[in-house]
Design a protein around this motif. Structure first.
Motif, PDB file in Angstrom:
ATOM      1  N   ARG A 149     -20.271  18.976 -28.256  1.00  0.00           N
ATOM      2  CA  ARG A 149     -20.368  18.728 -29.708  1.00  0.00           C
ATOM      3  C   ARG A 149     -19.313  17.721 -30.172  1.00  0.00           C
ATOM      4  N   LEU A 150     -18.093  17.872 -29.636  1.00  0.00           N
ATOM      5  CA  LEU A 150     -17.025  16.986 -30.077  1.00  0.00           C
ATOM      6  C   LEU A 150     -17.266  15.548 -29.620  1.00  0.00           C
ATOM      7  N   PHE A 151     -17.604  15.361 -28.351  1.00  0.00           N
ATOM      8  CA  PHE A 151     -17.875  14.004 -27.859  1.00  0.00           C
ATOM      9  C   PHE A 151     -19.110  13.401 -28.526  1.00  0.00           C
ATOM     10  N   SER A 152     -20.118  14.230 -28.799  1.00  0.00           N
ATOM     11  CA  SER A 152     -21.315  13.732 -29.501  1.00  0.00           C
ATOM     12  C   SER A 152     -20.945  13.252 -30.895  1.00  0.00           C
ATOM     13  N   LEU A 153     -20.014  13.946 -31.534  1.00  0.00           N
ATOM     14  CA  LEU A 153     -19.544  13.528 -32.856  1.00  0.00           C
ATOM     15  C   LEU A 153     -18.835  12.175 -32.772  1.00  0.00           C
ATOM     16  N   PHE A 154     -18.055  11.972 -31.695  1.00  0.00           N
ATOM     17  CA  PHE A 154     -17.328  10.709 -31.536  1.00  0.00           C
ATOM     18  C   PHE A 154     -18.268   9.503 -31.444  1.00  0.00           C
ATOM     19  N   LEU A 155     -19.487   9.735 -30.954  1.00  0.00           N
ATOM     20  CA  LEU A 155     -20.444   8.636 -30.791  1.00  0.00           C
ATOM     21  C   LEU A 155     -20.880   8.046 -32.125  1.00  0.00           C
ATOM     22  N   THR A 156     -20.667   8.792 -33.197  1.00  0.00           N
ATOM     23  CA  THR A 156     -21.103   8.330 -34.526  1.00  0.00           C
ATOM     24  C   THR A 156     -19.928   7.929 -35.419  1.00  0.00           C
ATOM     25  N   LYS A 157     -18.681   8.053 -34.891  1.00  0.00           N
ATOM     26  CA  LYS A 157     -17.489   7.773 -35.706  1.00  0.00           C
ATOM     27  C   LYS A 157     -16.805   6.485 -35.254  1.00  0.00           C
ATOM     28  N   SER A 158     -16.318   5.748 -36.225  1.00  0.00           N
ATOM     29  CA  SER A 158     -15.595   4.509 -35.895  1.00  0.00           C
ATOM     30  C   SER A 158     -14.168   4.789 -35.441  1.00  0.00           C
ATOM     31  N   GLN A 159     -13.597   5.891 -35.933  1.00  0.00           N
ATOM     32  CA  GLN A 159     -12.224   6.228 -35.595  1.00  0.00           C
ATOM     33  C   GLN A 159     -12.137   7.689 -35.179  1.00  0.00           C
ATOM     34  N   ILE A 160     -11.185   7.969 -34.267  1.00  0.00           N
ATOM     35  CA  ILE A 160     -10.913   9.344 -33.843  1.00  0.00           C
ATOM     36  C   ILE A 160      -9.560   9.743 -34.409  1.00  0.00           C
ATOM     37  N   SER A 161      -9.475  10.936 -34.973  1.00  0.00           N
ATOM     38  CA  SER A 161      -8.241  11.373 -35.617  1.00  0.00           C
ATOM     39  C   SER A 161      -7.148  11.646 -34.589  1.00  0.00           C
ATOM     40  N   LYS A 162      -5.904  11.682 -35.053  1.00  0.00           N
ATOM     41  CA  LYS A 162      -4.764  11.980 -34.176  1.00  0.00           C
ATOM     42  C   LYS A 162      -4.909  13.365 -33.551  1.00  0.00           C
ATOM     43  N   GLU A 163      -5.392  14.303 -34.343  1.00  0.00           N
ATOM     44  CA  GLU A 163      -5.569  15.665 -33.840  1.00  0.00           C
ATOM     45  C   GLU A 163      -6.606  15.689 -32.710  1.00  0.00           C
ATOM     46  N   GLU A 164      -7.674  14.945 -32.883  1.00  0.00           N
ATOM     47  CA  GLU A 164      -8.714  14.880 -31.848  1.00  0.00           C
ATOM     48  C   GLU A 164      -8.182  14.197 -30.592  1.00  0.00           C
ATOM     49  N   GLU A 165      -7.359  13.159 -30.769  1.00  0.00           N
ATOM     50  CA  GLU A 165      -6.737  12.486 -29.619  1.00  0.00           C
ATOM     51  C   GLU A 165      -5.875  13.456 -28.822  1.00  0.00           C
ATOM     52  N   LYS A 166      -5.127  14.314 -29.533  1.00  0.00           N
ATOM     53  CA  LYS A 166      -4.263  15.282 -28.868  1.00  0.00           C
ATOM     54  C   LYS A 166      -5.089  16.289 -28.067  1.00  0.00           C
ATOM     55  N   LYS A 167      -6.235  16.688 -28.623  1.00  0.00           N
ATOM     56  CA  LYS A 167      -7.112  17.631 -27.908  1.00  0.00           C
ATOM     57  C   LYS A 167      -7.609  17.019 -26.598  1.00  0.00           C
ATOM     58  N   ILE A 168      -7.988  15.750 -26.662  1.00  0.00           N
ATOM     59  CA  ILE A 168      -8.473  15.067 -25.459  1.00  0.00           C
ATOM     60  C   ILE A 168      -7.338  14.929 -24.443  1.00  0.00           C
ATOM     61  N   GLU A 169      -6.177  14.569 -24.919  1.00  0.00           N
ATOM     62  CA  GLU A 169      -5.033  14.398 -24.018  1.00  0.00           C
ATOM     63  C   GLU A 169      -4.671  15.718 -23.338  1.00  0.00           C
ATOM     64  N   ASN A 271     -13.388  -0.841 -27.400  1.00  0.00           N
ATOM     65  CA  ASN A 271     -12.190  -0.104 -27.805  1.00  0.00           C
ATOM     66  C   ASN A 271     -12.521   1.174 -28.568  1.00  0.00           C
ATOM     67  N   GLN A 272     -13.783   1.330 -28.980  1.00  0.00           N
ATOM     68  CA  GLN A 272     -14.197   2.510 -29.732  1.00  0.00           C
ATOM     69  C   GLN A 272     -15.355   3.205 -29.022  1.00  0.00           C
ATOM     70  N   PHE A 273     -15.377   4.527 -29.133  1.00  0.00           N
ATOM     71  CA  PHE A 273     -16.476   5.296 -28.551  1.00  0.00           C
ATOM     72  C   PHE A 273     -17.817   4.829 -29.114  1.00  0.00           C
ATOM     73  N   LYS A 274     -17.869   4.664 -30.429  1.00  0.00           N
ATOM     74  CA  LYS A 274     -19.131   4.329 -31.093  1.00  0.00           C
ATOM     75  C   LYS A 274     -19.691   3.001 -30.572  1.00  0.00           C
ATOM     76  N   SER A 275     -18.831   1.997 -30.469  1.00  0.00           N
ATOM     77  CA  SER A 275     -19.276   0.674 -29.991  1.00  0.00           C
ATOM     78  C   SER A 275     -19.729   0.733 -28.539  1.00  0.00           C
ATOM     79  N   ALA A 276     -18.974   1.473 -27.729  1.00  0.00           N
ATOM     80  CA  ALA A 276     -19.327   1.597 -26.312  1.00  0.00           C
ATOM     81  C   ALA A 276     -20.678   2.301 -26.151  1.00  0.00           C
ATOM     82  N   TYR A 277     -20.898   3.337 -26.962  1.00  0.00           N
ATOM     83  CA  TYR A 277     -22.166   4.070 -26.882  1.00  0.00           C
ATOM     84  C   TYR A 277     -23.335   3.206 -27.364  1.00  0.00           C
ATOM     85  N   GLU A 278     -23.155   2.513 -28.478  1.00  0.00           N
ATOM     86  CA  GLU A 278     -24.237   1.676 -29.008  1.00  0.00           C
ATOM     87  C   GLU A 278     -24.643   0.596 -28.019  1.00  0.00           C
TER      88      GLU A 278
END
Length: 519
Positions: A149-169, A271-278
């Motif tokens: 769900r989280l990665f699917s959400l990233f596919l539609t967002k231009s930016q990822i929040s700091k909190e989300e970056e920390k979760k991935i890290e 550089n962005q998930f959304k651009s890479a996915y598109e």
């Protein structure tokens, strides 16, 4: 349950077989081995829950065997049986977590008490292990769903929040904001249809595991289910250098697992998930389906324009109304010829979307409010997962032919119902001055159509049918001697007594008075 007795002396093995209350404790299979080597072979093959072993044996002795059991993390309960009350044997049995240690000669009471406790403890621990395993499975499923769900959400967002970056890290040990990324898209639809018998969850679980096992080795990325798109798996790479190798390996392992040549659409680095996915999605939707390449890039994009089914809607409408399967098939073949050089997934999806729209409009026109029973073709793939234009054509023809049958049946039923309603109207209003124009206006049908269809269904014209109704009613009334002939004529819809008598005589063979006199 199973048990194994390991002893180089046959009479000892036979004694244990006779003394043990095996059935009482649920043990229905008992294996035998003369030495540790044979025992390891049997234990590896059959996995007995209870193991009785001597300590002094040729080849591999009891100490070596229990060391092997400990190293292999065996869940069996090992009971050492020895005639040597020796500290070294006892120490090793305890060190390698044998369940118990009993001495020869064997006391039946001690044997069976030990056997009972061993079986009871094994069952309790097995239940605990199963509960833990089920709990781990639930946790893993929930965790997997969370990241999907989280990665699917990233596919539609231009930016990822700091909190989300920390979760991935924290989860993947990668500073995602510092890395460019590349994505690939795989449709699991052919695999679900061909290899997993429609089990979508099993297909995603299997293919995701294949991908992630490869990606985890050097922490190159992750694969996940795109919950925004049906049957779509996305591979996210955050290390550019290994992509070519990993894509090849993923394709190869999927093929080796189920013999399917899955298409993997690889996008550009971004550089962005959304651009890479598109970028990957564009390759996925527009790549040439006739290409022999299974790992496709922007080089495979089909530049032809989409052929829209709606452009043929009027021709299709008239062909369907005609009810001629041959006419519809001829028109479809013409459309297929036009799209033969435009074979890409976006074209197929556009066809399906527009067919659904046309179908809905046609069903509404025929007052059919449910399309659940209509055939929907979706299997355009050969057994090896490659696209088949012939199968696509066959599926689309089936859809149209099923639709034609549904509409034709509805049209027939509607016409049948209309004639039945007209017949009911004649039965209820025979006393009135009824004409064809009035019926046509009442039922919103043409006079010509009513005349033709009514005679086809009832083998009589409306005029003859109405006359028959009136005369049958007149015959009933003539049985009443107190009614005048003109009263009867008026009652059944005739304003003129002489005309009524003339019609009656012509069809019945008697005048009204003669008919009354014959009764």
């Amino acid at each position: 349950m199973k048990a194994i007795i390991i002893d180089d002396e046959k009479h000892v093995r036979e004694g244990l077989l006779l003394l043990g209350e095996w059935q009482k404790y649920g043990i229905n299979t008992i294996l035998e081995a003369e030495n540790g080597d044979d025992a390891i072979t049997l234990i590896s093959e059959h996995g007995p829950e209870i193991i009785f072993t001597d300590m002094r044996m040729p080849k591999r002795d009891g100490i070596s065997l229990i060391k092997w059991l400990h190293a292999s993390d065996s869940k069996s309960k090992t009971i050492v049986v020895s005639g040597y009350d020796d500290y070294e044997y006892m120490r090793n049995a305890i060190c390698y977590k044998s369940f118990d240690y009993i001495l020869k000669p064997i006391d039946p009471g001690v044997l069976n008490k030990t056997l009972e406790r061993a079986v009871k403890e094994w069952k309790e621990q097995a239940l605990s292990r199963n509960s833990q395993k089920e709990g781990d499975l639930v946790i893993n499923e929930v965790k997997s769903l969370y990241w999907d769900r989280l990665f699917s959400l990233f596919l539609t967002k231009s930016q990822i929040s700091k909190e989300e970056e920390k979760k991935i890290e924290k989860e993947y040990s990668i500073k995602i904001s510092k890395e460019s990324c590349t994505m690939a898209v795989i449709s699991l639809k052919p695999l679900i249809l061909k290899q997993f018998q429609g089990d979508t969850e099993l297909a995603f679980s299997t293919i995701t595991n294949i991908c992630n096992e490869l990606l985890r080795k050097q922490n190159d990325g992750v694969s996940f289910r795109n919950i925004n798109q049906e049957n779509e798996l996305v591979i996210l790479f955050w290390r550019e250098k290994n992509i070519a190798y990993l894509i090849d390996q993923i394709y190869l392992q999927i093929y080796q697992y189920n013999g399917m040549r899955s298409i993997i659409a690889l996008g550009h680095e971004a550089n962005q998930f959304k651009s890479a996915y598109e970028s990957a999605k564009e390759v996925f939707l527009k790549h040439d389906l006739t290409s022999k390449n299974r790992i496709v890039t922007s080089k495979e994009i089909n530049s032809r324009q989409i052929i829209h089914l709606l452009d043929f809607s009027q021709d299709l409408k008239w062909a369907i109304r005609s009810g001629s399967l041959e006419q519809v098939e001829t028109l479809l073949n013409c459309i297929f010829t036009k799209i033969e050089n435009s074979l890409f997934l976006e074209q197929l999806e556009d066809w399906d979307m527009q067919f659904e729209l046309l179908q809905k409009n046609w069903l509404n026109e025929y007052e059919i409010h449910s399309s659940n029973v209509l055939y929907r073709g979706s299997d355009y793939w050969k057994d090896d997962g490659t696209f088949s234009f012939q199968k696509f054509k066959d599926e689309k023809k089936k859809e149209f032919l099923d639709l034609i049958k549904t509409l034709t049946d509805a049209k027939y039923q509607k016409e049948k119902n209309s004639m039945q309603k007209i017949e009911e109207y004649l039965q209820q209003n025979y006393q009135q001055d009824i004409n064809l124009k009035e019926i046509a206006d009442r039922f919103y049908l043409s006079r010509e159509y009513i005349s033709r269809k009514f005679k086809q269904d009832f083998n009589e014209t409306i005029t003859d049918y109405l006359t028959k109704i009136r005369l049958e009613k007149a015959k009933e009334l003539l049985e009443n001697p107190y009614l005048k002939i003109y009263e009867i004529a008026y009652s059944v819809g005739y304003q003129n007594e002489k005309y009524f008598s003339k019609v009656f005589k012509k069809l019945i063979g008697l005048t009204p008075n003669e008919y009354r006199g014959s009764k």
